[in-house]
Design an enzyme around this catalytic site. Structure first.
Site, PDB file in Angstrom:
ATOM      1  N   ARG A 102      47.317  47.589  45.962  1.00  0.00           N
ATOM      2  CA  ARG A 102      47.065  49.139  45.865  1.00  0.00           C
ATOM      3  C   ARG A 102      47.873  49.402  44.293  1.00  0.00           C
ATOM      4  O   ARG A 102      48.931  49.147  44.465  1.00  0.00           O
ATOM      5  CB  ARG A 102      47.484  49.861  46.846  1.00  0.00           C
ATOM      6  CG  ARG A 102      47.601  51.497  46.329  1.00  0.00           C
ATOM      7  CD  ARG A 102      47.869  52.387  47.408  1.00  0.00           C
ATOM      8  NE  ARG A 102      46.648  52.705  48.138  1.00  0.00           N
ATOM      9  CZ  ARG A 102      46.338  53.526  49.213  1.00  0.00           C
ATOM     10  NH1 ARG A 102      47.377  54.478  49.161  1.00  0.00           N
ATOM     11  NH2 ARG A 102      45.277  53.477  49.859  1.00  0.00           N
ATOM     12  N   HIS A 129      37.880  52.926  45.805  1.00  0.00           N
ATOM     13  CA  HIS A 129      38.519  52.653  47.014  1.00  0.00           C
ATOM     14  C   HIS A 129      37.576  52.060  48.031  1.00  0.00           C
ATOM     15  O   HIS A 129      37.181  52.827  48.727  1.00  0.00           O
ATOM     16  CB  HIS A 129      39.179  54.149  47.523  1.00  0.00           C
ATOM     17  CG  HIS A 129      40.201  53.942  48.568  1.00  0.00           C
ATOM     18  ND1 HIS A 129      40.615  52.785  49.123  1.00  0.00           N
ATOM     19  CD2 HIS A 129      40.834  54.890  49.151  1.00  0.00           C
ATOM     20  CE1 HIS A 129      41.601  53.008  50.030  1.00  0.00           C
ATOM     21  NE2 HIS A 129      41.693  54.373  50.057  1.00  0.00           N
ATOM     22  N   GLN A 132      38.221  52.093  52.081  1.00  0.00           N
ATOM     23  CA  GLN A 132      37.815  53.435  52.586  1.00  0.00           C
ATOM     24  C   GLN A 132      36.368  53.881  52.580  1.00  0.00           C
ATOM     25  O   GLN A 132      35.979  54.107  53.535  1.00  0.00           O
ATOM     26  CB  GLN A 132      38.618  54.637  51.671  1.00  0.00           C
ATOM     27  CG  GLN A 132      38.340  56.125  52.270  1.00  0.00           C
ATOM     28  CD  GLN A 132      39.072  56.167  53.375  1.00  0.00           C
ATOM     29  OE1 GLN A 132      40.444  55.975  53.607  1.00  0.00           O
ATOM     30  NE2 GLN A 132      38.319  56.848  54.716  1.00  0.00           N
ATOM     31  N   ASP A 217      37.602  65.034  48.505  1.00  0.00           N
ATOM     32  CA  ASP A 217      39.093  64.397  48.616  1.00  0.00           C
ATOM     33  C   ASP A 217      40.024  65.303  47.673  1.00  0.00           C
ATOM     34  O   ASP A 217      39.415  66.362  47.138  1.00  0.00           O
ATOM     35  CB  ASP A 217      38.674  62.912  47.746  1.00  0.00           C
ATOM     36  CG  ASP A 217      39.946  62.328  47.584  1.00  0.00           C
ATOM     37  OD1 ASP A 217      41.034  62.347  48.188  1.00  0.00           O
ATOM     38  OD2 ASP A 217      39.871  61.195  46.765  1.00  0.00           O
ATOM     39  N   CYS A 257      39.018  61.460  53.190  1.00  0.00           N
ATOM     40  CA  CYS A 257      39.635  60.021  53.476  1.00  0.00           C
ATOM     41  C   CYS A 257      41.114  60.187  53.826  1.00  0.00           C
ATOM     42  O   CYS A 257      41.563  59.250  54.258  1.00  0.00           O
ATOM     43  CB  CYS A 257      39.611  59.259  52.228  1.00  0.00           C
ATOM     44  SG  CYS A 257      40.152  60.402  50.636  1.00  0.00           S
ATOM     45  N   ARG A 285      39.102  52.662  59.421  1.00  0.00           N
ATOM     46  CA  ARG A 285      39.897  51.751  58.583  1.00  0.00           C
ATOM     47  C   ARG A 285      40.220  50.257  59.117  1.00  0.00           C
ATOM     48  O   ARG A 285      40.061  49.417  58.488  1.00  0.00           O
ATOM     49  CB  ARG A 285      41.029  52.508  57.878  1.00  0.00           C
ATOM     50  CG  ARG A 285      40.742  53.679  57.095  1.00  0.00           C
ATOM     51  CD  ARG A 285      40.101  53.208  55.788  1.00  0.00           C
ATOM     52  NE  ARG A 285      41.038  52.260  54.840  1.00  0.00           N
ATOM     53  CZ  ARG A 285      41.914  52.713  54.091  1.00  0.00           C
ATOM     54  NH1 ARG A 285      42.284  53.836  53.969  1.00  0.00           N
ATOM     55  NH2 ARG A 285      42.522  51.815  53.330  1.00  0.00           N
TER      56      ARG A 285
HETATM   57  N1  NVA Z   1      41.828  59.978  45.517  1.00  0.00           N
HETATM   58  C1  NVA Z   1      43.153  59.784  46.233  1.00  0.00           C
HETATM   59  C2  NVA Z   1      42.699  58.821  47.371  1.00  0.00           C
HETATM   60  C3  NVA Z   1      43.762  58.812  48.266  1.00  0.00           C
HETATM   61  C4  NVA Z   1      43.398  57.963  49.556  1.00  0.00           C
HETATM   62  C5  NVA Z   1      44.136  59.147  45.385  1.00  0.00           C
HETATM   63  O1  NVA Z   1      43.584  58.277  44.645  1.00  0.00           O
HETATM   64  O2  NVA Z   1      45.308  59.641  45.369  1.00  0.00           O
HETATM   65  N1   CP Z   2      42.713  57.124  52.752  1.00  0.00           N
HETATM   66  C1   CP Z   2      43.929  56.198  52.382  1.00  0.00           C
HETATM   67  O1   CP Z   2      43.649  55.264  51.545  1.00  0.00           O
HETATM   68  O2   CP Z   2      45.137  56.580  52.922  1.00  0.00           O
HETATM   69  P1   CP Z   2      46.722  56.125  52.516  1.00  0.00           P
HETATM   70  O3   CP Z   2      46.882  56.748  51.172  1.00  0.00           O
HETATM   71  O4   CP Z   2      47.588  56.703  53.415  1.00  0.00           O
HETATM   72  O5   CP Z   2      46.575  54.640  52.605  1.00  0.00           O
END
Ligand code: NVA
Ligand code: CP
Length: 298
Positions: A102, A129, A132, A217, A257, A285
């Site tokens: 990540r 992502h 997800q 989101d 998400c 997930r």
């Molecule tokens: N768009 C959000 C998704 C979190 C799972 C982010 O990148 O923070």
């Molecule tokens: N939806 C998601 O990826 O959650 P986290 O940021 O908690 O991993």
């Protein structure tokens, strides 16, 4: 399938195969049937951003598959002190059987895959992502019985989540519509327009019109904290609420998400009304990622 970096690289057939294996692994787990398909294998999980769901579902998933997972924070790794990703990739490839990462730049994930010799999984970048989105499609498929021909509406930022849902939605034959303010369009828009039934609109009610699932989101993603004020203004009309949901099909799902900001991209009322769907989505997930891990690492 050698890696899982973005849905643009995954075929509709591969997506289908992942959903079927995920259903099977979910069934086995619910019925107490052990499935040690990755016995003796180790997944390294590099995190340059926070996580609850991704970290816990990958770690628990590896354990349930008979393997193990290592949580590698970039604060502790030499990568956080400037060691090139090319070297990190080659070193980790000598110890591990797979890497989940990540991070911010999609290029870092692509480089890890290019320079390493083990499967790499994208656990979220600024661009995508995909894990997800796979859990989201699995959830819609479970609730609605199919994906092709259904309408998916996305309300809000044309961000990583939007990109993955649009590309995946087009691949599985869904109609996809995004309502976003000017200047916040998804990067994949041109590809989606050329390859499927995809529209960008400005009015959330228009996106929600006739939708089978309405998705939202956060307005400011991880790494965009400095723009929070500006985004609060830009997105103030881009909320999923009961007013907009009147335009969707009466049995439409609401998906998020998570983490959710109640009172911003979604109201408390709409969130709680659809909490069953949203937490099924979070649960999936685990199952869909186990399927991806098995496809890549078994
Ligand atoms: N768009 C959000 C998704 C979190 C799972 C982010 O990148 O923070
Ligand atoms: N939806 C998601 O990826 O959650 P986290 O940021 O908690 O991993």
């Amino acid at each position: 399938m050698k890696h899982f970096l973005k849905l643009g690289d995954v075929s509709a057939q591969e997506m289908q195969d992942i959903f079927e294996l995920a259903d099977q692994l979910k069934y086995e787990k619910k019925h107490g049937i052990a499935h040690p398909r990755l016995a003796g294998k180790t997944l390294g999980m590099i995190f340059q951003k926070s996580s609850t769901r991704t970290r816990v579902s990958f770690e628990a998933g590896m354990y349930q598959l008979g393997g193990s997972a290592l949580h590698l924070s970039s604060r502790d790794l030499q990568i956080g002190r400037g060691e090139p990703v090319q070297d990190t990739a080659r070193v980790l490839s000598r110890y591990l059987d797979g890497i989940m990462i990540r991070t911010f730049a999609q290029k870092e994930v692509e480089d890890l895959a290019e320079y390493g010799s083990i499967p790499v999984i994208n656990g979220l970048t600024d661009y995508a992502h995909p894990c997800q989105a796979m859990a989201d499609f699995m959830t819609i498929r479970e609730h609605k019985g199919a994906l092709a021909g259904l309408k998916l509406a996305f309300v809000g930022d044309g961000n990583n989540m939007a990109n993955s849902l649009i590309v995946g939605g087009v691949k599985v034959g869904m109609k996809v519509s995004i309502a976003c303010p000017e200047g916040y369009e998804p990067e994949v828009a041109d590809w989606a327009k050329a390859n499927g039934d995809f529209t960008i609109v400005r009015d959330p009610a228009e996106a929600a019109d006739g939708a089978d699932a309405v998705y939202t989101d956060v307005w400011a993603s991880m790494g965009q904290e400095g723009e929070a004020e500006k985004r609060m203004q830009a997105f103030r009309n881009y909320q999923v609420n009961e007013e907009n949901m009147r335009f969707a099909k009466p049995d439409a799902m609401v998906l998020h998400c998570l983490p959710a900001h109640r009172g911003e991209e979604i109201t408390e009322e709409t969130f709680e009304k659809h909490a069953g769907e949203i937490f099924d989505q979070a649960e999936n997930r685990l199952h869909v990622q186990k399927a991806i891990l098995v496809k890549l690492m078994a």
